[in-house]
Design a protein around this motif. Structure first.
Motif, short mmCIF file in Angstrom:
data_model
loop_
_atom_site.label_atom_id
_atom_site.label_comp_id
_atom_site.label_asym_id
_atom_site.label_seq_id
_atom_site.Cartn_x
_atom_site.Cartn_y
_atom_site.Cartn_z
N ASN A 149 0.75 -1.42 -0.97
CA ASN A 149 0.35 -0.15 0.17
C ASN A 149 1.10 0.73 0.19
N GLU A 150 0.30 2.14 -0.26
CA GLU A 150 1.31 4.02 -0.98
C GLU A 150 0.76 4.20 0.51
N GLN A 151 0.46 3.54 2.35
CA GLN A 151 0.77 4.03 3.67
C GLN A 151 0.60 2.56 4.35
N LYS A 152 1.09 2.90 5.57
CA LYS A 152 1.04 1.24 6.38
C LYS A 152 -0.15 2.18 7.03
N GLU A 153 -1.04 1.38 7.95
CA GLU A 153 -1.61 1.53 8.96
C GLU A 153 -2.01 1.47 9.66
N ILE A 154 -1.09 1.97 10.66
CA ILE A 154 -1.37 0.69 12.12
C ILE A 154 -2.40 1.81 13.02
N GLY A 155 -3.23 0.98 13.66
CA GLY A 155 -3.98 1.77 15.24
C GLY A 155 -5.53 1.96 14.56
N TRP A 156 -5.61 2.89 15.14
CA TRP A 156 -6.89 2.80 15.12
C TRP A 156 -8.10 4.32 14.23
N TYR A 157 -8.32 3.38 12.90
CA TYR A 157 -9.14 4.85 11.85
C TYR A 157 -10.10 4.27 11.84
N PRO A 158 -10.18 5.14 11.12
CA PRO A 158 -12.99 5.31 10.86
C PRO A 158 -11.72 4.49 9.17
N VAL A 159 -13.42 3.10 9.07
CA VAL A 159 -13.14 2.53 8.43
C VAL A 159 -15.62 3.04 7.79
N ARG A 160 -14.86 3.62 6.43
CA ARG A 160 -16.92 3.78 6.12
C ARG A 160 -16.89 2.80 5.26
N PHE A 161 -18.23 1.57 5.72
CA PHE A 161 -19.08 1.03 5.19
C PHE A 161 -20.42 1.28 3.61
N SER A 162 -20.23 0.36 3.64
CA SER A 162 -21.37 0.76 1.91
C SER A 162 -22.73 0.04 2.59
#
Length: 225
Positions: A104-117
């Motif tokens: 991925n362009e960025q690592k993603e580690i921690g608590w981040y929001p996700v949008r659900f369809s």
């Protein structure tokens, strides 16, 4: 129901998934790939759960068992069995379905929001919620799969395939104990970056765990209807 779990490292286990299995009186067995145990065939289980790990889907030269694991996942999907993949498990599902998996362009580690369809197969998922992430790779959507989650760093966070297969990049299953285990073994990855939180901040946001676990149980219930 006989549920089989693939684990790639000892510090990324099933977390709250085991609570759901026990509450529903299902049988559970494991393949610990890090111990080089003899794996089952797809006919040996009713439901396959594939956990995470720090390796990548293309690392067969270092982890030759990946070739065997991919074949079992592919057969389970072909046999129309429920299959759930989390993090690396999601990437392995995408890979065996013919999609590209890459850094991925960025690592993603921690608590981040996700949008659900709204088209999510699991109807109780909210429009948006904060979930736990620990991944550096991502995937394209396989042909025939429907994506249903995205974050600022990762457009493809989850997909469903043929109603029976769900892939989640993030960790609904994380418990306080499994969170501590992941942090203890992966602390060297917590370097300053746009989507990497430090250890103290990750601890501070662990209040999101119960909501994440409740939705993990909903995903499992959907797959076993």
């Amino acid at each position: 129901m006989h549920i089989h779990i693939f684990m790639h490292v000892p510090f990324e286990g099933p977390g709250c998934i085991l609570d759901w299995i026990n509450a529903n009186a299902h049988e559970v067995t494991y393949t610990h790939w890090f111990k080089h145990t003899t794996p089952p065939t797809a006919s040996d289980f009713d439901f396959l759960i594939v956990m995470g790990g720090p390796m990548g889907v293309h690392d067969e030269s270092e982890y030759p068992w990946l070739t065997v694991e991919k074949a079992i996942i592919r057969q389970a999907i072909h046999d129309n069995k429920p299959v759930l993949g989390i993090c690396l498990g999601a990437q392995l599902i995408a890979h065996v379905l013919g999609a590209q998996v890459y850094a991925n362009e960025q690592k993603e580690i921690g608590w981040y929001p996700v949008r659900f369809s709204p088209s999510s197969p699991v109807k109780v998922l909210p429009q948006e919620m904060t979930v736990f992430h620990w991944h550096g790779d991502t995937f394209d959507l396989p042909a025939g799969a429907a994506g249903f989650a995205a974050s600022a760093a990762t457009p493809n966070q989850a997909f469903v395939y043929n109603k029976k297969v769900i892939a989640l990049q993030f960790h609904f299953e994380v418990t306080q104990e499994s969170l501590e285990s992941m942090l203890a073994h992966g602390e060297d990855e917590l370097v300053a970056a746009p989507y990497v939180q430090d250890k103290a901040f990750i601890h501070d946001l662990s209040g999101f765990i119960p909501e994440n676990n409740a939705l993990m149980h909903e995903v499992l219930t959907y797959l076993t209807k």
